[in-house]
Design an enzyme around this catalytic site. Structure first.
Site, PDB file in Angstrom:
ATOM      1  N   TRP A 361       0.828  -1.210   0.000  1.00  0.00           N
ATOM      2  CA  TRP A 361       0.000   0.000   0.000  1.00  0.00           C
ATOM      3  C   TRP A 361       0.864   1.262   0.000  1.00  0.00           C
ATOM      4  O   TRP A 361       0.367   2.351  -0.266  1.00  0.00           O
ATOM      5  CB  TRP A 361      -0.915   0.023   1.234  1.00  0.00           C
ATOM      6  CG  TRP A 361      -0.204   0.258   2.546  1.00  0.00           C
ATOM      7  CD1 TRP A 361       0.883  -0.409   3.020  1.00  0.00           C
ATOM      8  CD2 TRP A 361      -0.525   1.244   3.539  1.00  0.00           C
ATOM      9  NE1 TRP A 361       1.246   0.074   4.256  1.00  0.00           N
ATOM     10  CE2 TRP A 361       0.411   1.083   4.596  1.00  0.00           C
ATOM     11  CE3 TRP A 361      -1.490   2.228   3.653  1.00  0.00           C
ATOM     12  CZ2 TRP A 361       0.397   1.889   5.744  1.00  0.00           C
ATOM     13  CZ3 TRP A 361      -1.504   3.016   4.798  1.00  0.00           C
ATOM     14  CH2 TRP A 361      -0.574   2.851   5.826  1.00  0.00           C
ATOM     15  N   GLU A 488       0.363  -2.545  12.213  1.00  0.00           N
ATOM     16  CA  GLU A 488       0.526  -4.001  12.191  1.00  0.00           C
ATOM     17  C   GLU A 488       0.747  -4.579  13.583  1.00  0.00           C
ATOM     18  O   GLU A 488       1.015  -5.767  13.711  1.00  0.00           O
ATOM     19  CB  GLU A 488       1.663  -4.378  11.256  1.00  0.00           C
ATOM     20  CG  GLU A 488       1.347  -4.018   9.820  1.00  0.00           C
ATOM     21  CD  GLU A 488       2.367  -4.559   8.831  1.00  0.00           C
ATOM     22  OE1 GLU A 488       3.451  -4.989   9.264  1.00  0.00           O
ATOM     23  OE2 GLU A 488       2.063  -4.533   7.628  1.00  0.00           O
ATOM     24  N   LYS A 592       2.364   0.327  16.122  1.00  0.00           N
ATOM     25  CA  LYS A 592       3.598   0.260  15.332  1.00  0.00           C
ATOM     26  C   LYS A 592       3.785   1.524  14.512  1.00  0.00           C
ATOM     27  O   LYS A 592       4.882   2.058  14.387  1.00  0.00           O
ATOM     28  CB  LYS A 592       3.531  -0.958  14.404  1.00  0.00           C
ATOM     29  CG  LYS A 592       4.759  -1.150  13.547  1.00  0.00           C
ATOM     30  CD  LYS A 592       4.587  -2.318  12.571  1.00  0.00           C
ATOM     31  CE  LYS A 592       5.850  -2.576  11.773  1.00  0.00           C
ATOM     32  NZ  LYS A 592       5.653  -3.549  10.693  1.00  0.00           N
ATOM     33  N   GLN A 593       2.688   1.974  13.910  1.00  0.00           N
ATOM     34  CA  GLN A 593       2.788   3.088  12.955  1.00  0.00           C
ATOM     35  C   GLN A 593       1.447   3.811  12.891  1.00  0.00           C
ATOM     36  O   GLN A 593       0.409   3.223  13.207  1.00  0.00           O
ATOM     37  CB  GLN A 593       3.140   2.542  11.579  1.00  0.00           C
ATOM     38  CG  GLN A 593       2.097   1.595  11.016  1.00  0.00           C
ATOM     39  CD  GLN A 593       2.642   0.715   9.909  1.00  0.00           C
ATOM     40  OE1 GLN A 593       2.972  -0.434  10.126  1.00  0.00           O
ATOM     41  NE2 GLN A 593       2.740   1.276   8.715  1.00  0.00           N
TER      42      GLN A 593
HETATM   43  C1  BGC Z   1       4.894  -1.642   7.423  1.00  0.00           C
HETATM   44  C2  BGC Z   1       3.885  -1.679   6.306  1.00  0.00           C
HETATM   45  C3  BGC Z   1       4.594  -1.386   4.996  1.00  0.00           C
HETATM   46  C4  BGC Z   1       5.751  -2.345   4.792  1.00  0.00           C
HETATM   47  C5  BGC Z   1       6.553  -2.025   3.552  1.00  0.00           C
HETATM   48  C6  BGC Z   1       6.002  -2.628   7.126  1.00  0.00           C
HETATM   49  O1  BGC Z   1       6.963  -2.551   8.128  1.00  0.00           O
HETATM   50  O2  BGC Z   1       4.304  -1.970   8.656  1.00  0.00           O
HETATM   51  O3  BGC Z   1       2.902  -0.703   6.526  1.00  0.00           O
HETATM   52  O4  BGC Z   1       3.710  -1.494   3.949  1.00  0.00           O
HETATM   53  O5  BGC Z   1       6.611  -2.269   5.902  1.00  0.00           O
HETATM   54  O6  BGC Z   1       7.097  -0.749   3.612  1.00  0.00           O
END
Ligand code: BGC
Length: 781
Positions: A361, A488, A592-593
């Protein structure tokens, strides 16, 4: 960490003044050249030493079985991983029997410069061999923006103070030996010798290798041709084996004399074309590059970039490091997307094999918004790639018992490549992210043919997914249960606010677009009942809210989970996913984000100012930023919620993610989303840009350090220039019809030659919230 002393801060270049072998792998990523079609890491010309040799072609991958201890229905059985293809950049040098290898002899000087305006990577060094002979080597490399199959090297060796015999070997090399995987799950799987030789050829300066991948059935042709100039007698000869084609050039140089080799390289690849067809394709691309020669490529590269910078440059006065970082970021985002042309834009672009070369995404949420305002053609192509992968997405939805299309969480060719359900397929929001990119692109460009031919289908199939994934409860509220949002560290949760709000936008956009394009709607089998159901689901979408706390829930029930024990978590235990079991992470309040915080940016009109501030204050102390995608989102909302200092620190973190290797994995490739996030933090954060429907609003405010921030936006056939100072913002329409914008809610019409200078209202500053211990954003210093 990339030591900062070796990198100079300058506005239009990245300059490495000394070679530091400890950070060679990172430097290969930051000096990577790409056009989105072909990518060459910044490996040294002579091939060794290296961190990670890397030559990539967009879409060229190998498949491998995905093993499970216990199988389950719907688990993807086959994974895809990007492969290192034929290396066309190798030029080896022998100086009087000694290989030019920087680990031996004495390196007197070594400088590499990536010039962001010319798009050239130049290297100049002076080296004394163990036997005492000194040579100067200068090389310049490019991956052409204008001829997408072409990369080229200009290589020169000069004798300095003694007569030397030199041998230059210019090669195409397949199946290079790669270093082993480093244990980080985010690094790529390493496949031994993924390429099977089909044909090799060398005659004079002309080289060619054709290979096939063993399982994915892709054929790759690489061809090269050379122009050699050197003192008489300079001799050349060619030879080839299955995996190496080589031109050998021999000469004797008196002090001051030079040997010069220009190498043009072309690539062609296909899953369907025959060997003769692909051979001809590579040869034809080479012929076309030879037409204008090296200088022609250099001139075209400059012209292409002049045009890009006129549209896309962001000027930052008062902060040289951010000025450099944002241009570096824009350049690499352009490189990732410019000529991807109906292929994916991977999370690392074509700069390394991290995340196995997969696209996520990241593309639609971080990369495309920036390109929409600066290189919109690339956005249409990226979304057409999604459209081309609809058959796989429809099949996946059917397999999961869902309607419409379920786009993959991670992929190269379109099939789901995530073996891990909770942070994989369950992250259904990727579908709404794609839809949002369609809506945004069409609103910004007014590209009606795109909407008709691509937009309708993408919006309809994603809306169908939401309709089947969600359900109405007994009170009629629409819920989307059991999904993973952007964060996540929460998985398979009910009513993720971000997902629900984005799905709402998706459903409404689909209902609107079928009204505008009834013929396409009919062809897709959409009837009035279906579009009414989309509106109904959107209108009754449940958004969870905690009335006691007065904040939005990241997902239903989130705020009543136990808080993560931040106090006893040591700094070396981040990222948490590498040190704690997911089951424990999932059931605690730890983020996490940016998730709810991202929702407040992407779905800005849904939240009032008070909630933006309150929600931000609630989620900040829980957000650990174990993903590089987070800092830029936090920068945007920190700026809006009255924390310009904090917003600035997040900007710095996003902007310097790779230049300072903040996540210690720049060696695997650049963090393209975070680079794009640099633009987002500046333009949406300090520029305060929000663009929803027909409303284009700015709420600009500079952080203390900046004296001025200026950027351009291309929209609806116009170019708008925005210049922000400490007290006023000036909006100038550079070209096009008058345009209505908003400045702090006030409507303003801008016309060509009539710049509007408007006062920036006094800020409502709030005390900045705390972050978890050890997780304060990285700022300068
Ligand atoms: C993140 C995802 C992201 C992926 C690739 C992961 O660590 O949690 O949101 O899409 O990295 O960048």
């Amino acid at each position: 960490m990339i030591t900062h002393t070796s990198y100079a801060v300058e506005p239009w270049a990245l300059r490495e003044r000394v070679l530091n072998l400890d950070v060679l792998p990172q430097s290969e990523s930051v000096f990577a050249l790409s056009n989105g079609h072909v990518g060459w890491r910044g490996n040294l010309d002579e091939g060794e030493p290296h961190g990670l040799p890397g030559s990539y072609l967009n879409g060229v991958h190998e498949v491998h079985p995905l093993p499970y201890a216990e199988a389950g229905y719907g688990y993807p059985e086959s994974g895809q991983t990007v492969i290192n293809v034929t290396n066309g950049k190798v030029i080896r040098l022998l100086v009087d029997d000694e290989p030019f290898d920087l680990r031996y002899g004495r390196l007197r000087s070594h400088e590499r410069v990536l010039d962001l305006r010319t798009g050239l990577l130049t290297r100049s060094c002076e080296w004394t061999s163990p036997a005492g002979d000194t040579v100067r080597v200068r090389s310049t490399r490019l991956v052409s923006f204008t001829q997408r199959a072409i990369a080229a090297v200009s290589y020169e060796v000069e004798a300095v103070d003694s007569r030397v015999r030199v041998v230059v070997q210019s090669e195409l090399v397949a199946n290079e030996q790669l270093p082993g995987r480093n244990g980080d799950p985010r690094a790529a799987i390493v496949l031994e010798s993924p390429l099977e030789g089909e044909e090799h050829f060398a005659q004079g300066g002309r080289l060619r290798l054709v290979h096939r991948t063993r399982r994915s059935g892709l054929r790759v042709a690489t061809a090269a041709d050379h122009a050699v100039t050197g003192p008489e007698p300079t001799t050349t000869s060619g030879e080839s084996t299955a995996d190496v084609a080589r031109l050998t050039v021999t000469s004797v140089l008196e002090p001051g004399q030079k040997l010069h080799v220009e190498k043009l390289v072309s690539y062609g690849w296909s899953s369907t074309r025959s060997l003769p067809a692909l051979r001809a394709q590579a040869d034809a691309a080479l012929a076309s590059a030879q037409h204008g020669g090296w200088q022609g490529l250099v001139d075209e590269q400059r012209a292409y970039l002049d045009d890009f910078w006129a549209r896309a440059d962001v000027e930052v006065d008062g902060d040289e490091e951010i000025q450099q970082a944002v241009r570096f970021a824009l350049f690499h985002v352009l490189q990732a997307g410019a000529r991807a042309e109906q292929r994916a834009i991977p999370a690392k672009g074509l700069t390394g094999s991290g995340y196995d070369g997969h696209a996520f995404w990241d593309t639609e949420t971080f990369v495309l918004p920036l390109l929409t305002y600066t290189a919109p053609g690339a956005v249409a192509e990226a979304l057409r790639w999604r459209q081309n992968t609809l058959p796989a997405a429809r099949e996946r939805a059917a397999q999961l018992g869902l309607g419409g299309a379920a786009f993959p969480w991670r992929t190269i060719a379109g099939e789901e490549g995530s073996a891990y359900w909770p942070a994989g397929t369950a992250a259904f929001h990727v579908n709404a992210d794609i839809a949002d990119a369609v809506v945004h692109y069409t609103a910004v460009t007014g590209d009606k043919p795109f909407e008709r031919d691509t937009g309708v289908e993408l919006l309809v199939e994603t809306a169908r997914l939401w309709r089947s994934l969600g359900h109405h409860d007994h009170q009629g509220r629409f819920h989307i249960d059991g999904v993973t949002g952007p964060d996540e560290y929460s998985a398979v949760a009910d009513d993720n606010t971000y997902t629900n709000l984005m799905a709402r936008t998706n459903l409404l956009a689909a209902a609107d677009v079928v009204e505008r394009h009834p013929r396409q709607a009919e062809a897709l089998g959409v009837d009035d009942e279906e579009s009414a159901a989309w509106r109904d689901a959107a209108g009754s979408m449940h958004i969870p809210y905690n009335h006691e706390l007065g904040v939005h829930e990241q997902h239903a029930g989130f705020t009543s989970y136990q808080r993560w024990d931040f106090a006893t978590t040591r700094p070396d235990q981040y990222p948490l996913m590498l040190h704690f079991p997911y089951f424990d992470i999932y059931r605690k309040q730890v983020v996490k984000q940016a998730d709810l915080v991202l929702a407040m940016y992407k779905c800005s009109p849904y939240f009032d100012d008070e909630h933006k501030a309150r929600n931000f204050a609630y989620y900040e102390p829980l957000t650990v930023r174990d993903s590089s995608l987070s800092a830029c989102c936090q920068a945007v909302i920190a700026a809006e919620a009255g924390h310009p200092g904090l917003a600035y620190d997040y900007l710095v973190e996003a902007a310097l993610m790779d230049l300072r290797d903040l996540e210690n994995n720049t060696r695997d490739g650049l963090h393209i989303a975070s680079l794009a996030g640099t633009w987002m933090a500046l333009v949406a954060g300090f520029g305060g840009l929000r663009h929803h429907g027909d409303t284009l609003e700015f709420k600009p405010r500079l952080p203390e350090r900046f004296h001025r921030l200026a950027f351009n936006l291309e929209l609806l056939g116009r170019r708008l220039r925005v210049e922000i100072g400490p007290a006023t913002a000036t909006y100038t329409l550079v070209s096009g019809e008058p345009l209505e914008i908003r400045h702090y809610h006030e409507p303003v019409t801008v016309e060509v030659d009539k710049p509007q200078g408007l006062r920036i209202p006094a800020p409502r500053l709030r005390p900045a919230p705390e972050q978890p211990p050890h997780r304060r954003p990285n700022s300068h210093g």
